[in-house]
Design a protein around this motif. Structure first.
Motif, short mmCIF file in Angstrom:
data_model
loop_
_atom_site.label_atom_id
_atom_site.label_comp_id
_atom_site.label_asym_id
_atom_site.label_seq_id
_atom_site.Cartn_x
_atom_site.Cartn_y
_atom_site.Cartn_z
N SER A 53 0.69 -1.14 0.08
CA SER A 53 -0.02 0.00 0.02
C SER A 53 0.86 1.24 -0.02
O SER A 53 0.63 2.32 -0.55
CB SER A 53 -1.01 -0.05 1.15
N LEU A 54 1.76 1.31 0.83
CA LEU A 54 3.01 2.42 0.74
C LEU A 54 3.52 2.47 -0.66
O LEU A 54 3.85 3.61 -1.20
CB LEU A 54 3.97 2.08 1.82
N GLN A 55 3.94 1.47 -1.57
CA GLN A 55 4.42 1.52 -2.73
C GLN A 55 3.67 2.02 -3.56
O GLN A 55 3.84 2.91 -4.58
CB GLN A 55 4.99 0.04 -3.24
N ILE A 56 2.20 1.60 -3.62
CA ILE A 56 1.12 2.45 -4.31
C ILE A 56 1.15 3.89 -4.32
O ILE A 56 1.02 4.76 -5.21
CB ILE A 56 -0.39 1.62 -4.19
N GLU A 57 0.81 4.29 -2.83
CA GLU A 57 0.79 5.70 -2.61
C GLU A 57 2.06 6.43 -3.15
O GLU A 57 1.79 7.66 -3.60
CB GLU A 57 0.60 5.76 -1.02
N HIS A 58 3.28 5.79 -2.75
CA HIS A 58 4.47 6.42 -3.35
C HIS A 58 4.44 6.68 -4.88
O HIS A 58 4.88 7.66 -5.49
CB HIS A 58 5.91 5.67 -2.91
N PHE A 59 4.04 5.57 -5.53
CA PHE A 59 3.97 5.60 -6.99
C PHE A 59 3.05 6.80 -7.44
O PHE A 59 3.54 7.59 -8.44
CB PHE A 59 3.38 4.05 -7.60
N TYR A 60 2.03 6.95 -7.05
CA TYR A 60 1.01 7.86 -7.50
C TYR A 60 1.46 9.38 -6.89
O TYR A 60 1.01 10.29 -7.64
CB TYR A 60 -0.47 7.42 -6.75
N ALA A 189 1.57 0.81 -16.40
CA ALA A 189 1.56 0.30 -14.96
C ALA A 189 2.17 -0.99 -14.74
O ALA A 189 2.49 -1.65 -13.80
CB ALA A 189 -0.02 -0.26 -14.50
N ASP A 190 2.98 -1.34 -15.86
CA ASP A 190 3.90 -2.74 -15.86
C ASP A 190 4.80 -2.80 -14.96
O ASP A 190 5.26 -3.60 -14.10
CB ASP A 190 4.66 -2.96 -17.45
N ALA A 191 5.69 -1.61 -14.87
CA ALA A 191 6.55 -1.55 -13.76
C ALA A 191 6.29 -1.53 -12.50
O ALA A 191 6.67 -2.19 -11.51
CB ALA A 191 7.61 -0.17 -14.08
N PHE A 192 5.27 -0.80 -12.62
CA PHE A 192 4.24 -0.66 -11.06
C PHE A 192 3.85 -1.97 -10.62
O PHE A 192 3.96 -2.62 -9.55
CB PHE A 192 3.12 0.33 -11.08
N PHE A 193 3.05 -2.78 -11.53
CA PHE A 193 2.60 -4.13 -11.29
C PHE A 193 3.89 -5.17 -10.89
O PHE A 193 3.82 -5.97 -9.93
CB PHE A 193 1.96 -4.52 -12.44
N ASN A 194 4.98 -5.01 -11.66
CA ASN A 194 6.18 -5.82 -11.25
C ASN A 194 6.81 -5.65 -9.80
O ASN A 194 6.81 -6.63 -9.23
CB ASN A 194 7.30 -5.60 -12.28
N GLN A 195 6.33 -4.31 -9.25
CA GLN A 195 6.92 -4.09 -8.04
C GLN A 195 5.67 -4.43 -7.00
O GLN A 195 6.18 -5.13 -5.96
CB GLN A 195 7.01 -2.82 -7.87
N ILE A 196 4.52 -4.30 -7.39
CA ILE A 196 3.45 -4.77 -6.55
C ILE A 196 3.49 -6.36 -6.30
O ILE A 196 3.14 -7.01 -5.44
CB ILE A 196 2.09 -4.34 -7.16
N GLN A 197 3.67 -6.89 -7.62
CA GLN A 197 3.52 -8.30 -7.51
C GLN A 197 4.94 -9.26 -7.55
O GLN A 197 5.15 -10.12 -7.94
CB GLN A 197 3.00 -8.79 -8.95
N ASP A 198 5.62 -8.56 -6.70
CA ASP A 198 6.70 -9.29 -6.17
C ASP A 198 6.39 -10.20 -5.22
O ASP A 198 5.92 -9.83 -4.02
CB ASP A 198 7.96 -8.35 -5.70
N TYR A 199 6.32 -11.64 -5.42
CA TYR A 199 5.81 -12.60 -4.58
C TYR A 199 6.98 -13.14 -3.61
O TYR A 199 6.75 -14.12 -3.07
CB TYR A 199 5.63 -13.97 -5.40
N SER A 200 7.84 -12.45 -3.27
CA SER A 200 8.90 -12.87 -2.26
C SER A 200 8.16 -12.85 -0.93
O SER A 200 7.62 -11.89 -0.65
CB SER A 200 10.17 -11.64 -2.19
N GLY A 201 8.34 -14.16 -0.18
CA GLY A 201 7.89 -14.26 1.03
C GLY A 201 6.43 -14.98 0.93
O GLY A 201 5.64 -15.05 1.89
#
Length: 503
Positions: A53-60, A189-201
């Motif tokens: 959620s913080l990454q989304i807010e930072h992106f926008y 939004a591709d780069a944004f999705f790549n960041q959001i959809q990092d499945y680490s953990g």
């Protein structure tokens, strides 16, 4: 009989007393470990959803800052207000300046649009088909306030990794704070999705979801890990039970727990509402994967429980045997003759009742022989009671050897014995057994260097020829035995009733 019943009750009592605490401890351990796993996983998922959620807010926020810098530029206002003496040169210079914002792949193009809808300047980095790449709604919405469109799939070729787009717009104000135009940007939004959809953990089954409320549904905005082709096509009804984490997040809720995802699969999930975009972010993992460590724990608990069960059964059996042993001994003494070990009168009567009941069902005969030793008193008087007792033991042994395993020898007391012949086929068979007994007991007994000789008188009564009553059949055999003694001893006689039936 009673000792066995007591033993069985003791065994189950001891076993239950041992098993109940063991079962409760095992269940509590399993439940406690499961709750710890759930709590740990949910905390982990909540941390991931918070980070996303913080990454989304930072992106926008970055996009908002870029648009505000553009709309606040004097070049932007002067172009729209036609205050430059060289509009063509100013436009070219401004478009060069706009191109500087295209330093990364997130911004596809930027338009400066007048209130009449005409494009005054653009970055021209990307060329769209008939200028249809931007959403005209963004222009209309941008006249009033900062606007972000939903993410959508591009319908033009933007390269291998350019598939998901969105538009953003902001009003342009003149020096008197009046709206004179709109800045419209097209972003990928591709780069944004790549960041959001990092499945680490998030293991093999976990994923993050973006959802947005649209009327009575929640639409999934990003590609789905388990269904890549369903991105921005799949939706879930707000009043349904499928996709609950995304529904809760997109409708303004924050939380975590066990739930059902868009596939109808049970998951552990954390959801968070992002006010900046009106989206809900979900981090989730399948319960089957999350609870996989429980399998080893469950197997360990089951193995431990099995070992304890075996130990519990063994200990319970040993304790029940030890506790019931005195009762068993008492029961044995109550049913056995102390001298010879043969069944006594009490046990004889119970056996006789059982034998008669079976004979009624099978329509067979039962013979009862009442034996009284001839000359036993003389042996007792001559050699003493100790020799007499040994003689009785030897008599019991010889009688046992004269009958079959299905038959029974009992001692009533003194020198009186009773034999039950359960499966006698006919009268001749009974007579043969009686003759064998007389012959066996007529042989001399060697006891401690002394020689003793005795005989035996036998009275025989037969069920159902003489009677069908257990007590009566014994009495009739006893009566026949006295008749045998009167007739010269060391022989056998049937009851008078038997002879009358035969005749």
């Amino acid at each position: 009989m009673y000792a066995k019943l007591i033993k069985v009750k003791l065994f189950w009592t001891l076993l239950v007393v041992a098993l109940i605490p063991m079962a409760l401890i095992s269940l509590y351990s399993y439940y406690n470990i499961k709750q710890q796993i759930i709590s740990s996983q949910l905390s982990h998922l909540e941390a991931i959803s918070q980070l996303k959620s913080l990454q989304i807010e930072h992106f926008y926020n970055d996009i908002t800052n870029d648009l505000h810098i553009i709309h606040a530029s004097p070049y932007t206002k002067n172009l729209i207000l036609n205050k430059s003496s060289d509009l063509a040169g100013a436009k070219k210079l401004f478009e060069q300046q706009l191109s500087q914002y295209m330093f990364d792949d997130e911004i596809n193009k930027i338009y400066i649009i007048g209130l009449d809808g005409n494009i005054i300047a653009s970055s021209q980095k990307r060329v769209s088909d008939n200028d249809a790449a931007y959403n005209k709604i963004a222009f209309e919405e941008g006249k009033r306030t900062m606007y972000f469109s939903d993410i959508y799939l591009s319908d033009v070729s933007l390269g291998k990794d350019k598939r998901y787009l969105f538009n953003a717009s902001v009003p342009i104000f003149d020096y008197e704070n009046k709206v004179i135009g709109v800045v419209v940007g097209e972003f990928t939004a591709d780069a944004f999705f790549n960041q959001i959809q990092d499945y680490s953990g998030l293991g093999e089954s976990g994923e993050t979801l973006l959802g947005k409320k649209s009327k009575d549904k929640v639409i999934f905005l990003n590609p789905l890990r388990h269904d890549q082709n369903a991105g921005m096509k799949r939706s879930a009804r707000i009043d349904g039970y499928i996709g609950r984490p995304a529904i809760l997040g997109a409708t303004g809720h924050n939380g975590n727990g066990l739930s059902i995802d868009y596939r109808g699969v049970e998951v552990l999930a954390a959801w968070k509402y992002v006010p900046t975009t009106g989206w809900g972010i979900v981090a989730k993992i399948d319960q089957t994967e999350a609870f996989k460590p429980l399998e080893a724990i469950r197997n360990s608990i089951a193995l431990t429980a099995l070992i304890l069960l075996i130990l519990g059964v063994s200990v319970s059996l040993k304790m029940s045997d030890d506790i019931a042993a005195p009762v068993d001994n008492l029961e044995e003494e109550a049913y056995r003759d102390a001298l010879t070990g043969l069944p006594n009168r009490m046990m004889l009567m119970e056996l006789l009742e059982q034998v008669i009941n079976k004979a009624k069902l099978k329509d067979t005969i039962v013979a009862v022989m009442f034996l009284d030793l001839d000359g036993f008193k003389c042996v007792n008087d001559t050699y003493g009671h100790e020799v007499g007792d040994i003689l009785l033991k030897n008599v019991a042994l010889r009688l046992t050897n004269c009958i079959r395993q299905s038959d029974t020898v009992a001692r009533l007391g003194g020198d009186e014995f009773v034999i039950l012949l359960c499966g006698a086929q006919d009268i001749k068979n009974i007579e043969k057994i009686a003759a064998n007994i007389i012959q066996a007991l007529s042989k001399e007994f060697s006891i401690g260097g002394s020689i003793a000789r005795i005989g035996v008188s036998i009275g025989i009564s037969i069920f159902p020829i003489n009677t069908i009553n257990a007590d009566e059949i014994i009495k009739q055999a006893d009566k026949a035995m006295y008749e045998a003694k009167k007739s010269g001893k060391n022989n056998f006689k049937f009851t008078d009733e038997f002879h009358s039936v035969i005749i």
